[in-house]
Design an enzyme around this catalytic site. Structure first.
Site: not given
Ligand code: FAD
Ligand code: NAI
Length: 486
Positions: A195, A216, A465, A326, A285, A193, A122
């Site tokens: 994270g 890290e 408990h 996000d 990140g 990373g 979109g």
């Molecule tokens: P997204 O889920 O990224 O959805 C955005 C959507 O918009 C996508 O489908 C994309 O294709 C679409 N889009 C983009 N641009 C356009 C456009 N111009 N037109 C139409 N469609 C478009 N968060 C948690 O709370 N708990 C977790 O356990 C967790 N685990 C995670 C594990 C991993 C490996 C990763 C990568 C992330 C994880 N997260 C987790 C983070 C979580 O996935 C995101 O915070 C969440 O998906 C954000 O939701 P959103 O709707 O903002 O964006």
């Molecule tokens: P993150 O921000 O959690 O961690 C990225 C890590 O990479 C940081 O510790 C940073 O210092 C490090 N880093 C950055 N540049 C680097 C470099 N050049 N060399 C070495 N280390 C470097 O981001 P991540 O793990 O990619 O996840 C993204 C986001 O997705 C999270 O912040 C979280 O918001 C979401 N997420 C949430 C989950 C959950 O809720 N359980 C699970 C997975 C993702």
């Protein structure tokens, strides 16, 4: 011919699809436009969270935890399992099935609630005049479809951040999507990373037998968490999970050939080091995703870090255009995205009824964080570093799982719960947990904080408990030096 709606939601992740459902529930004629295609090239709702994030990662964490327990923990219960093996393709197929069930489930929810779903990218275009609706051009391959809407909710999510020296090919160098779809356990796995993604995905493959090294950049481990929790986590991950974690590194070069990846870096002492692995996960990140949205044409303002600029009510610089999830400031978490989606849907419905009052979006201070490692880590509110930096006087109560009967019976007694309360008012300011199932236990802490509870209030509540929740109760008693079982 263009179709006209009350609300167009751009993005079908947890921010967008939840906003769309809530809008429809509130009687608004709603369309959700989403561009996600799965590995088979099919449209797949649910965004990052359902397709390559929260759900698939938790499916693999669960499978790999079972395998790890069979190998390392189950003998303590007197159960003998010899020569256990893991069928990685079967594990991945199970994960894929869970994903398709849920992504298809969103399509059904859309149908049930009367949300129109359009697949494609979109692009938001400026209105020709202020009375007309917003125009969105939706491109899918060679087809361009036009949609008009009075209100727009942008929920385009985020994409993995890249390092300039390493191109993700999802063969040797993997992002989150690649890390969730390996067909076999690599012998040597590197992760850049430490994270949330690095720790969760590193844990999955470590539990399945890979030798995992996490590099890290920051000098301290898990700086977003309470320092005491981070210290405990690092100790357990190294000793019990077997992760190798190096902090304070500087990555200089990453090179691949047909068989391996070589990472050249400086360690915390400034010494040159080399890590050679079979696969490398990049988890440095995520960045807001505004590609394809037409920001150059529509003038949507971004902040200095590239997020869509919004106020406390998720309003953007364009009238009647909101943004959630996000792609805007705040924690990148699915539940935060969904809460903002619901909030905006209700704000739009209220405006349509003539209520123009400015409401503020949910309070980030009570948004819980969970890291699904073993043991799990969870927190809500302020940590000790933040309270000290803000000069807020506090008292702390802490209780270990080691002294909890249920945790001992489960053979999962690592970790502790810490409650921070205001020194004068006793109001709970933050709760920090590391231990078994704390992803579930944190909900009680969130509830306490949302209702402005004092540690005394929690201490006065009867907890079953034996249960893990008694650790939370004892930590609350501990705030006023009343813990019973320590
Ligand atoms: P997204 O889920 O990224 O959805 C955005 C959507 O918009 C996508 O489908 C994309 O294709 C679409 N889009 C983009 N641009 C356009 C456009 N111009 N037109 C139409 N469609 C478009 N968060 C948690 O709370 N708990 C977790 O356990 C967790 N685990 C995670 C594990 C991993 C490996 C990763 C990568 C992330 C994880 N997260 C987790 C983070 C979580 O996935 C995101 O915070 C969440 O998906 C954000 O939701 P959103 O709707 O903002 O964006
Ligand atoms: P993150 O921000 O959690 O961690 C990225 C890590 O990479 C940081 O510790 C940073 O210092 C490090 N880093 C950055 N540049 C680097 C470099 N050049 N060399 C070495 N280390 C470097 O981001 P991540 O793990 O990619 O996840 C993204 C986001 O997705 C999270 O912040 C979280 O918001 C979401 N997420 C949430 C989950 C959950 O809720 N359980 C699970 C997975 C993702």
């Amino acid at each position: 011919m263009s179709e006209t709606y009350d609300v167009a939601v751009i993005g079908g992740g947890p921010g967008g699809y939840v906003a769309a459902i809530r809008c429809a529930q509130l009687g608004l004629n709603t369309v959700c436009i989403d561009a996600w295609k799965n590995a088979k090239g099919r449209a797949s709702l649910g965004g990052t969270c359902l397709n390559v994030g929260c759900i698939p990662s938790k499916a693999l964490l669960e499978s790999s935890e079972h395998f790890f327990q069979v190998q390392h923990d189950i003998a303590a219960h007197g159960i003998k399992v010899e020569n256990a093996t893991i069928d990685v393709p079967a594990m991945i197929a199970r994960k894929d099935k869970i994903v398709t069930t849920f992504t298809a489930g969103i399509a059904s929810l859309f149908k049930k609630n009367g949300v129109k779903s359009i697949h494609g990218t979109g692009k938001l275009l400026k209105r020709a005049d202020t009375d007309a609706a917003w125009r969105i051009d939706v491109t899918d391959g060679d087809t361009v479809q036009q949609v008009q809407a009075k209100y727009v909710i942008v929920a385009t999510g985020s994409v993995p951040r890249q390092l300039p020296m390493a191109e993700v090919d999802n063969d040797r160098i993997l992002d989150n999507a690649g890390a969730l779809s390996l067909s076999e356990t690599p012998q040597r796995l590197g992760v850049i990373g430490a994270g949330v993604i690095g720790l969760e995905m590193g844990s999955v493959w470590r539990r399945l037998g890979a030798e995992v090294t996490i590099l890290e950049a920051m000098p301290e481990f898990l700086m977003a968490a309470d320092a005491q929790i981070a210290q405990e986590a690092r100790k357990i991950f190294i000793k019990e999970t077997g992760l190798k974690i190096q902090t304070g590194v500087k990555i200089n070069a990453i090179n691949t050939n047909d068989t391996q990846v070589t990472v050249d870096y400086l360690d915390a002492e400034g010494q040159s080091q080399q890590l050679v692995v079979d696969k490398l996960i990049m988890a440095v990140g995520r960045a807001p995703n505004t590609t394809g949205l037409g920001i150059n044409e529509n003038g949507l303002k971004l902040d200095e870090r590239g997020f869509i600029a919004v106020d406390a009510g998720c309003r953007t610089s364009l009238s009647n255009v909101y943004a959630v999830g996000d792609v805007v400031r705040g924690p990148m978490l699915a539940h935060k995205a969904s809460e903002e989606g619901v909030f905006v849907a209700e704000a739009i419905a209220a405006r349509e009824k003539g209520d123009d009052q400015q409401h503020d979006a949910p309070d980030f201070n009570t948004v819980p964080w969970v890291i699904y490692t073993a043991p799990e880590i969870a927190w809500v509110g302020k940590n000790e570093q933040e309270l000290k930096a803000a000069g807020i006087p506090y008292k702390a109560g802490q209780f270990p799982f080691m002294a909890n009967g249920r945790a001992r019976a489960m053979n999962a007694a690592s970790g502790f719960v810490k409650i921070l309360a205001h020194a004068e008012t006793d109001r709970v300011l933050g709760v920090h947990m590391i231990g078994p199932h704390v992803s579930e236990m944190i909900a009680e802490a969130v509830m306490a904080m949302v209702f402005s509870a004092c540690s005394e209030d929690i201490a006065a509540i009867v907890h079953a408990h034996p249960s893990l929740s008694e650790v939370f109760h004892e930590a609350a008693l501990g705030v006023n030096n009343r813990a019973l079982h320590i």
